[in-house]
Design a protein around this motif. Structure first.
Motif, PDB file in Angstrom:
ATOM      1  N   ARG A   1      28.391 -22.774 -30.650  1.00  0.00           N
ATOM      2  CA  ARG A   1      28.218 -22.825 -29.199  1.00  0.00           C
ATOM      3  C   ARG A   1      27.830 -21.465 -28.643  1.00  0.00           C
ATOM      4  O   ARG A   1      26.970 -21.355 -27.758  1.00  0.00           O
ATOM      5  N   LEU A   2      28.470 -20.424 -29.162  1.00  0.00           N
ATOM      6  CA  LEU A   2      28.149 -19.064 -28.706  1.00  0.00           C
ATOM      7  C   LEU A   2      26.713 -18.713 -29.078  1.00  0.00           C
ATOM      8  O   LEU A   2      25.960 -18.158 -28.264  1.00  0.00           O
TER       9      LEU A   2
ATOM     10  N   ALA B   1      24.198 -20.663 -26.950  1.00  0.00           N
ATOM     11  CA  ALA B   1      24.151 -20.109 -25.597  1.00  0.00           C
ATOM     12  C   ALA B   1      23.317 -18.839 -25.570  1.00  0.00           C
ATOM     13  O   ALA B   1      22.553 -18.603 -24.624  1.00  0.00           O
TER      14      ALA B   1
ATOM     15  N   LEU C   1      33.528 -18.808 -22.393  1.00  0.00           N
ATOM     16  CA  LEU C   1      32.779 -18.813 -23.642  1.00  0.00           C
ATOM     17  C   LEU C   1      33.279 -17.747 -24.608  1.00  0.00           C
ATOM     18  O   LEU C   1      33.129 -17.881 -25.832  1.00  0.00           O
TER      19      LEU C   1
END
Length: 393
Positions: A70-71, A74, A373
């Protein structure tokens, strides 16, 4: 070299002028923090200067690394705007290119593993396309005839880390970030709080907040209290740069990667004719020697994947040190030492995670709030107290 006036005080002191430290400093200055200072004897160098610059959150994904995915995604989504903004701010092209990645299998075992990875991608809703060997070779005709299948990920891209570093140095200077070209000799701690650093020039710099972005040397900073950071281990990577003559172009159109003899291999073609081949993964401490064995293994495996590669001129060999944390994920945000913020431990993903790291750390520096995040990557996950609690539980 611009310096703070004697007795001046910085809002933010960044220890480490590699790709992460420079990006954090630039973003911090943009957030309105005054007197942002970077300390590094060779700003714009470090591990990123050796990296290939493949932006591949999907094809780099390992099982159990969903938060890191996810990081990475992003950050990848921010890269085009980040690169454009950086070019405008610095006047330098970063070499950002939308090209996609093709991961291929060379034998039946690799094919089965790649099939499992594709199924994993589908369960996570990721955009990757399964190709037969023939379809993979149609995309990249230079691939070996024995390629058994592949995964095409259109949203994996690339950047030139050396050009990116150069642009960051210029952008920092134009944003009035002050760069001290010397080492941080000691972290200064007073009343249980980080308050600045003593430099190799014997000068003292004080700051409201200190960002530790010194890569694999982060935990070795003199004055850093024991237990504040885990050991950030250096992981050596050797890399090759070849030149594709005009007569051979286009040699490859996109990033190509595979696992050969159990080792990850990638080839990253630049628009200027450079072809980067990497990278070894060696637990050799702080050694950065380029070895004959490392060069041989990379060329041997690359030849097995793309036979024509051995006809190209070899123009450079180099080695760098990736900063690996105990779980190979970055440390982002406040540490257990008040006033000290971590931006380190990015391992293989430092170039990819540069935009998102800069945004998240700068947001914390400006607001005091840890962005959601960043929370899975809190440095405190390695704190002795938390480890003891988990062990008891």
């Amino acid at each position: 070299m611009t310096r703070l006036a004697p007795g001046a005080h910085a809002d933010v002191l960044v220890i480490g002028g590699g790709i992460i430290g420079l990006a954090v400093a630039w973003r911090a200055a943009q957030r309105g923090l005054k007197n942002v200072v970077v300390v590094d004897p060779s700003p714009g160098h470090g591990a990123a200067g050796v990296a290939a610059g493949m932006l591949a959150p999907v094809t780099e994904l390992q099982y159990g690394e969903e938060p890191l995915l996810r990081l990475g995604m992003a950050s990848n989504e921010r890269y085009a705007a980040f690169a454009a903004e950086l070019t405008e701010a610095s006047g330098e092209d970063t070499g950002y290119r939308r090209c996609g990645t093709l991961a291929v299998a060379l034998d039946s075992d690799d094919r089965a593993e790649l099939r499992e990875l594709h199924a994993f991608h589908e369960r996570l809703g990721l955009d990757s396309t399964w190709l037969t060997g023939r379809e993979a070779r149609k995309l990249e005709p230079m691939l070996a005839p024995g390629v058994r299948g592949g995964l095409h990920v259109a949203d994996d891209h690339q950047v030139d880390p050396r050009r990116l570093l150069k642009a960051l140095v210029f952008a920092c200077e134009r944003a009035r970030v002050l760069i001290h070209r010397t080492e941080a000799a000691e972290l200064l701690v007073q009343d249980g709080r980080a308050i600045g650093a003593r430099l190799g020039t014997r000068e003292t710099l004080t700051a409201d907040q200190v960002v530790l972005a010194a890569g694999p040397h982060s935990h070795r900073l003199p004055g850093l209290p024991e237990g504040v950071l885990p050991a950030i281990r250096p992981v050596k990577g050797q890399i090759l740069r070849l030149r594709v003559p005009d007569a051979y172009r286009p040699f490859l159109n996109r990033n190509v990667r595979a696992v050969v003899r159990g080792q990850h291999l990638y080839l990253v073609p630049r628009e200027n004719g450079e072809l980067v081949i990497g990278a070894t993964t060696e637990e050799q401490g702080y050694d950065t020697t380029v070895t004959a064995g490392g060069v041989y293994e990379l060329l041997r495996d690359a030849h097995e994947l793309v036979p024509g590669v051995t006809e190209l001129p070899l123009v450079e060999t180099s080695a760098g040190l990736r900063p690996g944390s105990p779980d190979n994920a970055p440390l982002l945000g406040p540490t257990d030492l008040p006033g000290l913020v971590a931006a380190t431990g990015h391992y293989r993903n430092g170039v990819l995670l540069t935009p998102v790291t800069a945004d998240l750390v700068a947001e914390y520096l400006a607001t005091g709030e840890v962005p959601e995040l960043a929370r899975p990557f809190a440095p405190s996950r390695f704190s002795p107290a938390r480890s003891t609690t988990k062990a008891v539980a």
